[in-house]
Design a protein around this motif. Structure first.
Motif, mmCIF file in Angstrom:
data_model
loop_
_atom_site.group_PDB
_atom_site.id
_atom_site.type_symbol
_atom_site.label_atom_id
_atom_site.label_comp_id
_atom_site.label_asym_id
_atom_site.label_seq_id
_atom_site.Cartn_x
_atom_site.Cartn_y
_atom_site.Cartn_z
ATOM 1 N N UNK A 145 -10.632 11.026 5.696
ATOM 2 C CA UNK A 145 -11.133 11.971 4.687
ATOM 3 C C UNK A 145 -12.538 12.435 5.041
ATOM 4 N N UNK A 169 -10.281 6.326 4.497
ATOM 5 C CA UNK A 169 -11.566 6.879 4.085
ATOM 6 C C UNK A 169 -12.243 7.605 5.233
ATOM 7 N N UNK A 225 -14.791 15.470 -1.443
ATOM 8 C CA UNK A 225 -13.969 14.519 -0.690
ATOM 9 C C UNK A 225 -14.728 13.873 0.449
ATOM 10 N N UNK A 272 -5.094 6.143 -5.572
ATOM 11 C CA UNK A 272 -5.347 4.923 -4.811
ATOM 12 C C UNK A 272 -6.830 4.568 -4.852
ATOM 13 N N UNK A 277 -0.959 15.126 -0.999
ATOM 14 C CA UNK A 277 -1.386 13.838 -0.475
ATOM 15 C C UNK A 277 -2.713 13.415 -1.113
ATOM 16 N N UNK A 278 -3.585 14.407 -1.372
ATOM 17 C CA UNK A 278 -4.885 14.081 -1.948
ATOM 18 C C UNK A 278 -4.740 13.460 -3.327
ATOM 19 N N UNK A 298 3.963 7.525 2.755
ATOM 20 C CA UNK A 298 3.297 8.806 2.968
ATOM 21 C C UNK A 298 4.326 9.878 3.344
ATOM 22 N N UNK A 331 0.835 -1.199 0.000
ATOM 23 C CA UNK A 331 0.000 0.000 0.000
ATOM 24 C C UNK A 331 0.872 1.252 0.000
ATOM 25 N N UNK A 364 -4.107 9.933 -2.855
ATOM 26 C CA UNK A 364 -5.331 9.272 -2.416
ATOM 27 C C UNK A 364 -6.277 9.054 -3.595
ATOM 28 N N UNK A 368 -8.595 1.099 -5.831
ATOM 29 C CA UNK A 368 -9.408 0.357 -4.878
ATOM 30 C C UNK A 368 -10.849 0.242 -5.364
ATOM 31 N N UNK A 405 1.117 5.236 -0.247
ATOM 32 C CA UNK A 405 0.339 6.476 -0.134
ATOM 33 C C UNK A 405 1.141 7.682 -0.574
ATOM 34 N N UNK A 451 3.157 1.751 4.533
ATOM 35 C CA UNK A 451 2.215 2.781 4.137
ATOM 36 C C UNK A 451 2.593 4.133 4.714
ATOM 37 N N UNK A 509 -14.566 9.990 0.855
ATOM 38 C CA UNK A 509 -14.240 9.287 2.088
ATOM 39 C C UNK A 509 -15.318 8.279 2.447
ATOM 40 N N UNK A 552 -15.221 5.344 0.126
ATOM 41 C CA UNK A 552 -14.127 4.412 0.454
ATOM 42 C C UNK A 552 -14.536 3.486 1.595
#
Lengths: 322, 302
Positions: free
Chosen positions: B112, B109, A293, A257, A250-251, A129, A68, A254, A261, A70, A125, A297, A300
């Motif tokens: 976020x 998630x 977002x 990713x 970072x976004x 990051x 994973x 994500x 996913x 990030x 991970x 979130x 996810x």
């Protein structure tokens, strides 16, 4: 796009239908710029192709090898900056800069991979990051990267006599790149190396006991992913004609990713779908942009709770359980 | 010299924030082996709950003095604690036994979701919020160093909370049960311990520590933002790894050390590289001593 298990697909009607589907999809993709003259549609389509490419690259790391990552945006950034600096400051030609962008990202992936790939998944991970943030902060503070403003005025190169400054040309170049990537990644997934990765992902200790060089295969997966990230980043720099540290937060990691996913880790058609969805959904949600977002979130979490294999998983649920 | 001492006090205050948040990471990791990505956001939520509580309570008889601040802090701790338990119940519990990568993505998630829920919530929003109470500069001079009462109070409060948690985990029956679940969940269950309740308690305790740190950070820095939890969460994770993840005294030590490293690093090479220290420290520790300073667990699981 034919990644699914070839043996189970067999030569029957299923395979024919799949081939027909792929041909239809490709025809639609080729026809798109001729059907719609709207610059907005083309722009979104190009962005979708970028994310498909990135998702395919990250899929090798996350989906095939189960690592994973990030900090994937960092390699995207390294590719974009390398192309920007080489063509803008050192006047290197486009093809050389492109190769350098991929190789440089891969080299960084090798260096980082060698230090951290011995770590177990969740530690790995956090470290990826951390590296992602370090690279962003570095880009923000160095002189050669143009600091917070970044690099702008990147000239659009000519590819086979076609200027990439034209959105339609850019679109076709990206489409070709996505198709090539798809074919390459699908073959990689089914190859001997791909099976070693799958073995590693399912049970590292067992893989090691079977004589698989775990660190070596992890490095290979990581370097493949980072090379692809760098290459895509270089094209991204050309498309945007500018690079700035804000594009590689970072976004960004994500989002890529999320594409992997959502589509289904390890599934090539899945991550292509995922790459399209992560661009398309926010565009559809544009009038509620603040909620983007939040929805991401929640999606996810819900996806992991109810369908952890993704929308278009690599194998059927029954086979996966075995 | 006096400047160094003054910076040391600042480092200890910042370090105690990290330590409080790190406790939650360590506790949750100790019990269910999950790096709770959303934990930094509980710190942020604590700061926001404290902000609203101070605004509301400031209008009542409690005022914005010491009692008002304490009441706001307790409110924030209670609300965040409940939320932490809720997060575990909704998102993590159904996934117990799933591959770690699934749990990790769920936690991401959740992080976020919490950040953006605060962002779209009208009274809080995306911009920086100024805390309704600011700390006074009042204090005394010791060897030419200005020591603020407020800074001392924050540091003392943090120490008090950490000591309380330590005593609770080490001495109380509940703490003992929690440690039993962390050590071997199945065996603990066979002995009649309700493992789910103990896991909830771990989340609750971690969340209230994070909330307390959030309120104190709001008072200390004077402003809060919906993204403030991301970096602090990462640094607190670094702190817990530094001390040995799963080890509570280690988390406290790690937090303090990280605060010192960061404050002195900043004065050495400049603020823009500040965050690189924590990440660099994280990478170095994980590569060279993944069990941390006080950790005893063998590296076999790595």
């Amino acid at each position: 796009m034919n990644t699914g298990n070839v043996r189970s697909a067999g030569p029957g009607r299923g395979r024919l239908a799949r081939t027909a589907g792929v041909v239809l999809l490709l025809a639609a993709a080729v026809a798109l710029p001729f059907v719609s003259s709207s610059p907005y549609v083309l722009d979104v389509a190009i962005l979708m192709l970028f994310y498909m490419c990135l998702a395919l690259g990250l899929n090798v790391v996350v989906g095939y090898a189960g690592l994973l990552d990030l900090g994937y945006a960092a390699y995207f950034a390294v590719g974009a900056y390398t192309l920007g600096i080489l063509t803008r400051t050192f006047h290197v030609n486009f093809w050389q800069a492109l190769a350098a962008a991929g190789l440089f990202a891969m080299l960084l992936g090798l260096l980082i991979g060698m230090t951290v790939l011995r770590l177990r998944s969740d530690y790995l991970t956090m470290v990826t990051l951390g590296f992602g943030e370090i690279i962003r902060i570095t880009a923000n503070n160095l002189k050669i990267t143009g600091g917070p403003t970044g690099i702008f005025g990147i000239m659009a190169p000519k590819v086979f006599g076609l200027s990439l400054g034209q959105p339609r040309n850019m679109y076709f170049v990206m489409l070709v790149l996505v198709v090539l990537t798809t074919v390459a990644m699908a073959h990689l997934g089914n190859s001997r190396v791909g099976r070693a990765w799958a073995c590693l992902r399912e049970d590292q200790d067992a893989a090691e006991a079977m004589g698989i060089n775990t660190l070596g295969y992890k490095l290979l997966a990581y370097m493949t992913g980072t090379f692809w990230g760098g290459l895509t980043g270089a094209f991204f720099a050309v498309k945007m004609t500018a690079v700035s540290p804000n594009s590689f937060s970072f976004m960004q990691s994500v989002t890529v990713l999320m594409a992997v996913v959502m589509g289904g880790m390890g599934s090539v058609p899945g991550v292509i779908l995922g790459g399209a969805l992560v661009i398309l959904l926010p565009e559809l949600l544009r009038n509620v942009a603040d909620w983007r977002y939040l929805v991401f979130g929640a999606a996810l979490v819900l996806l992991m709770l109810f369908r952890p294999v993704g929308l278009w998983p690599a194998r059927s649920g029954r086979e996966r359980e075995v | 010299m006096s400047q160094v001492l003054e910076q040391l006090l600042n480092a200890l205050v910042i370090g105690s924030f990290y330590a409080l948040v790190a406790l939650g990471y360590s506790m949750v990791y100790g019990i269910i082996r999950l790096i709770n990505f959303a934990h930094g956001d509980l710190y942020m939520l604590g700061a926001f709950f404290g902000y609203s509580a101070l605004l509301l309570l400031g209008k009542t008889f409690l005022g914005t003095g010491v009692t008002g601040i304490l009441a706001a802090m307790l409110t924030a701790m209670a609300l965040t604690g409940g939320l932490g338990v809720l997060v575990e119940r909704i998102a993590y519990r159904p996934l117990r036994g799933s591959p770690r990568i699934i749990l990790l993505i769920t936690a991401l998630g959740m992080s976020l979701f919490l950040e953006n829920a605060v962002m779209v919530f009208k009274p809080w929003g995306a911009s920086f919020r100024v805390y309704p109470v600011t700390l006074g500069r009042a204090g005394f001079d010791l060897f030419g160093v200005h020591i603020g009462y407020a800074h001392l109070a924050i540091f003392a409060m943090a120490l008090f909370l950490m000591a309380g948690l330590h005593l609770f985990v080490e001495k109380s029956v509940w703490g003992k049960a929690m440690r039993a679940v962390a050590f071997d969940r199945e065996a603990a269950q066979l002995m009649g311990i309700n493992a789910n309740r103990m896991i909830s308690m771990g989340f609750f305790l971690g969340s209230i520590m994070a909330a307390a740190a959030g309120v104190m950070a709001g008072l200390y820095y004077g402003q809060i933002n919906f993204l403030m939890g991301f970096l602090v969460g990462l640094k607190a994770f670094t702190a817990s790894v530094l001390g040995g993840i799963g080890n509570l005294p280690g988390a406290m030590l790690g937090g303090m050390l990280l605060g010192v490293l960061e404050v002195f690093g900043t004065s050495a090479v400049g603020g823009q590289w500040k965050d690189v220290f924590a990440f660099g420290a994280l990478i170095l520790i994980l590569v060279f001593k993944p069990t941390g300073l006080l950790g005893e667990r063998t590296a076999g699981r790595m």
